[in-house]
Scaffold this motif. Structure first.
Motif: not given
Lengths: 342, 383
Positions: B60-69, B88-101
């Motif tokens: 979730q937090y600053q994922p760019l480097l982590l994803h490419s790594y 598995l980053p957070p994603y949006s669905e029909a009911s809206g965008v859900k960040w990991y809480e």
């Protein structure tokens, strides 16, 4: 596709003067510069020059070479189209006095027929340098050459650029022309082909004997030399081993040495090249020597002008001494004990 | 999809705000450690060495480097036809965008990912810790104890127990009480944030927890207490060995220094339990004629012309002539200029310490570009 090249590495060479290091491996797989095999240099140069289809023609003792190369993943050559090809010679009796023997190529002619690349680059496996083959090809095209040979200070580096169609002709007609290899063609002047030279600038090491192996290894300790070989924008790739960083203990003394990862250094190392995962025991002094991967040197040893092949165990209190011309070579997987040298 | 016995879910979305500017542009699991690794390498290598080949990495937090790594997981041999690594980053669905809480909510949001493999067990991991652990042994223990949930615990010094989530257990190692940072701890078994759940139980309780508007959706704070209150069978798995949460600049420095200790329990040289990482493809290190190197870990691509004592050098670091580096952690491609004296510091990647500078303080200093600029300004003002 116009400027695409096929990369052809002739790894069929057997060299008598390198025999002590090639009992279990082909010349192409001889360890060099702390973490590489000789073939890594030509292979990385090809990859860094945008060559995407590389064919390796091995002949003798190629198990370690195949193990090293695998699918070609470490060189980014595990591709759906093109990539790395391995064409062992089905016939050990084909004479190959020179690089680029057409009979070897003929046995795998389908590769050349199927490939779409307009140009082909033929190289040996034991020339160590960092070269951009795109620059060679550009000169080759600009000067409308038929064959371009890369040279260094007047000496052939056994690297040749030519059109794939010309290579196919030479392979098909070798019985009639009497040219058995690309070297035969370049050395002969009775044909109408335009042969050009391309002078390479930068460090070159041709590994063709133990003496030269030792001499060129020692040259690498000069920062002016390794800076020419290890260029950040054109890295030399090799098989990844996942060794940890090298550990230097409180008793370590290291001067003017090149040391790979995964070593544990407790002794004194000077003017030497130490490969991956080597252990140097306490009180041991290693000078002007090359110690290959996973060898273990005990305590209180003295090693000077020695080449220790991989997986060697040197027990405690052992003295080994070689000379500049004839470094003392310890064969792969052997044990050097105190009693053995008395 | 092929059914899997056990799927690992690796929580890697944390910021690690106490690591100061080290985590300004990257998530805590991506922080460099030990001369060639990133923190997450330890958990990913543990998975592959334990025979767990299906790992969901929650970011979730600053994922760019982590994803490419992480890529497709090849560095850890986790590029598999079935399973392997899935980011598995957070994603949006029909009911809206859900960040990991919260940690539990992050897993709840990925129930579909886990269901694909119809596992019997789910292993919950954190990408913030340095340790080597065989999860297969923990799973055997979990099955043997017939537990609903097994929580890995480590003995911590009694004096520090009030900083951890403490498990109070009976003699059978059944957990009877969980206390988050207790003022007066009754036990010194701290939770390592490593859980094995029977998947049906985890799934049911994630749904209950998610429906509770008063929950913070955290495993430690919400899910574990709920399971205890419902008399589920929670068992503690005692772990012995090196384990460190490198949450602060000081603890990150300490964990690096631990590697230089001859008696350290964290052995990076163990061939049977390799720690894998993405290879930087650099030439061997070069130690020059005037160099002094003792009690240090040095990675490929380094050039040492000065003196390095009791320090950890990452790949591509250059220590120039006359420089003295003592008790330091120098991250990739940083240059320590001529005649610099630097002691007890962490220097992040791609920084150049100008020649002649002296850096030395009582506390562990994080030498950032901003810090260097401030020093320069001070010099100008004084000058």
């Amino acid at each position: 596709m116009n400027k695409m090249m096929l990369g052809i590495i002739d790894a069929t060479t057997y060299m008598e003067p390198l025999q002590q290091l090639t009992l279990h491996r082909s010349v192409a797989a001889v360890p060099f510069a702390g973490r590489y095999r000789l073939i890594d240099f030509v292979l990385s140069n090809m990859v860094n020059s945008g060559i995407e289809s590389i064919a390796i023609f091995p002949k003798y003792q190629y198990r370690s070479l195949m193990d090293h190369l695998g699918s070609g993943k470490n060189w980014d050559l595990n591709r759906k189209r093109d990539g790395l090809f391995f064409f062992p010679s089905p016939d050990l009796n084909i004479p190959s006095p020179h690089i680029g023997a057409f009979q070897h190529f003929e046995q795998h002619i389908d590769y050349f027929l199927r490939s779409k690349q307009k140009y082909a680059l033929i190289c040996n496996s034991y020339t160590v340098c960092n070269i951009d083959y795109q620059a060679v090809l550009k000169r080759h095209i600009d000067n409308q050459c038929d064959i371009t040979e890369v040279r260094y200070q007047g000496r052939s580096l056994e690297m040749f650029v030519l059109e794939t169609s010309l290579l196919l002709d030479l392979i098909a007609n070798h019985a009639q022309t009497g040219y058995n290899s690309i070297v035969d063609v370049v050395r002969d002047h009775r044909h109408q082909l335009k042969i050009c030279d391309y002078e390479h600038h930068g460090y070159v090491a041709v590994i063709d004997s133990i003496e030269h192996y030792f001499q060129h290894s020692m040259e690498l300790l000069d920062p002016a030399v390794w800076r020419q070989l290890f260029v950040k924008s054109r890295p030399i790739y090799t098989k990844v081993k996942d060794e940890p960083p090298t550990k230097y203990t409180a008793s370590a003394v290291v001067k003017n040495s090149m040391i790979a990862n995964g070593c544990i250094i407790e002794g004194h190392v000077e003017n030497s090249i130490i490969f991956r995962a080597v252990k140097i025991g306490k009180g041991t002094v290693v000078k002007n020597s090359i110690i290959m991967q996973k060898s273990q040197i005990g305590k209180q040893c003295e090693l000077d002008r020695v080449i220790i092949d991989k997986d060697v165990k040197v027990e405690n209190d052992v003295k080994l001494q070689g000379t500049e011309q004839q470094p003392f070579v310890v064969r792969k997987g052997t044990v050097q004990g105190e009693m053995i040298n008395l | 999809m092929v059914k899997k016995k056990c799927v690992a879910m690796l929580l890697a979305g944390g910021q690690g705000s106490r690591l100061s500017s080290l985590t300004k542009n990257l998530a805590k699991p991506a922080v460099p450690f030990g001369g060639k690794y990133r923190i997450i390498d330890f958990t990913l290598s543990n998975c592959t060495n334990s025979g767990i080949d299906t790992v969901g990495v929650l970011t979730q937090y600053q994922p760019l480097l982590l994803h490419s790594y992480i890529g497709i997981g090849s560095a850890w041999d986790l590029d598999r036809r079935n399973g392997g690594v899935t980011v598995l980053p957070p994603y949006s669905e029909a009911s809206g965008v859900k960040w990991y809480e919260g940690t539990a909510h992050a897993i709840y949001q990925n129930i579909n990912y886990i269901e694909q493999y119809a596992p019997e067990y789910v292993l919950i991991l954190s990408g913030d810790h340095i340790y080597k652990m065989d999860y297969a042994k923990m799973l055997d223990y979990h099955i043997e104890k017939n537990a609903d949930v097994t929580i890995s615990v480590i003995e911590v010094p009694w004096s520090e127990a009030s900083r951890f989530g403490i498990m109070n257990t009976n003699e059978q190692m059944e957990i009877i009480e969980f206390e988050e940072k207790p003022a007066n701890p009754k036990n010194n078994l701290a939770s390592m944030g490593i859980y094995i759940f029977n998947w049906p139980i985890l799934k049911a309780y994630l749904q209950i927890d998610n429906a509770n508007p008063n929950s913070s959706h955290d495993f430690g704070k919400d899910v574990i207490p709920l399971l205890l209150s419902e008399k589920k069978r929670l068992v503690a798995y005692p772990f012995k060995g090196y384990w460190k949460d490198v949450g602060t600049v000081k603890s990150l420095w300490e964990a690096n220094m631990d590697l230089l200790n001859e008696e350290s329990e964290l052995n990076l040289f163990d061939h049977s339990w390799r720690i894998y990482s993405v290879n930087p493809n650099q030439p061997p290190q070069y130690i020059a004629s005037d160099a002094v190197v003792t009690e240090s870990l040095i990675n490929e691509g380094c050039v040492v012309e000065g003196s390095v004592e009791h320090s950890v050098l990452f790949q591509g670091v250059h220590i120039q002539k006359g420089a003295v580096v003592k008790d330091c952690v120098i991250m990739p491609d940083t240059v320590i200029g001529e005649n610099v004296y630097i002691e007890k510091a962490i220097v992040p990647s791609d920084i150049e310490i100008p020649s002649g500078m002296t850096i030395c303080s009582d506390d562990i200093l994080l030498v950032t570009k901003e810090w260097l600029q401030a020093q320069n300004l001070e010099k100008v003002e004084k000058g």
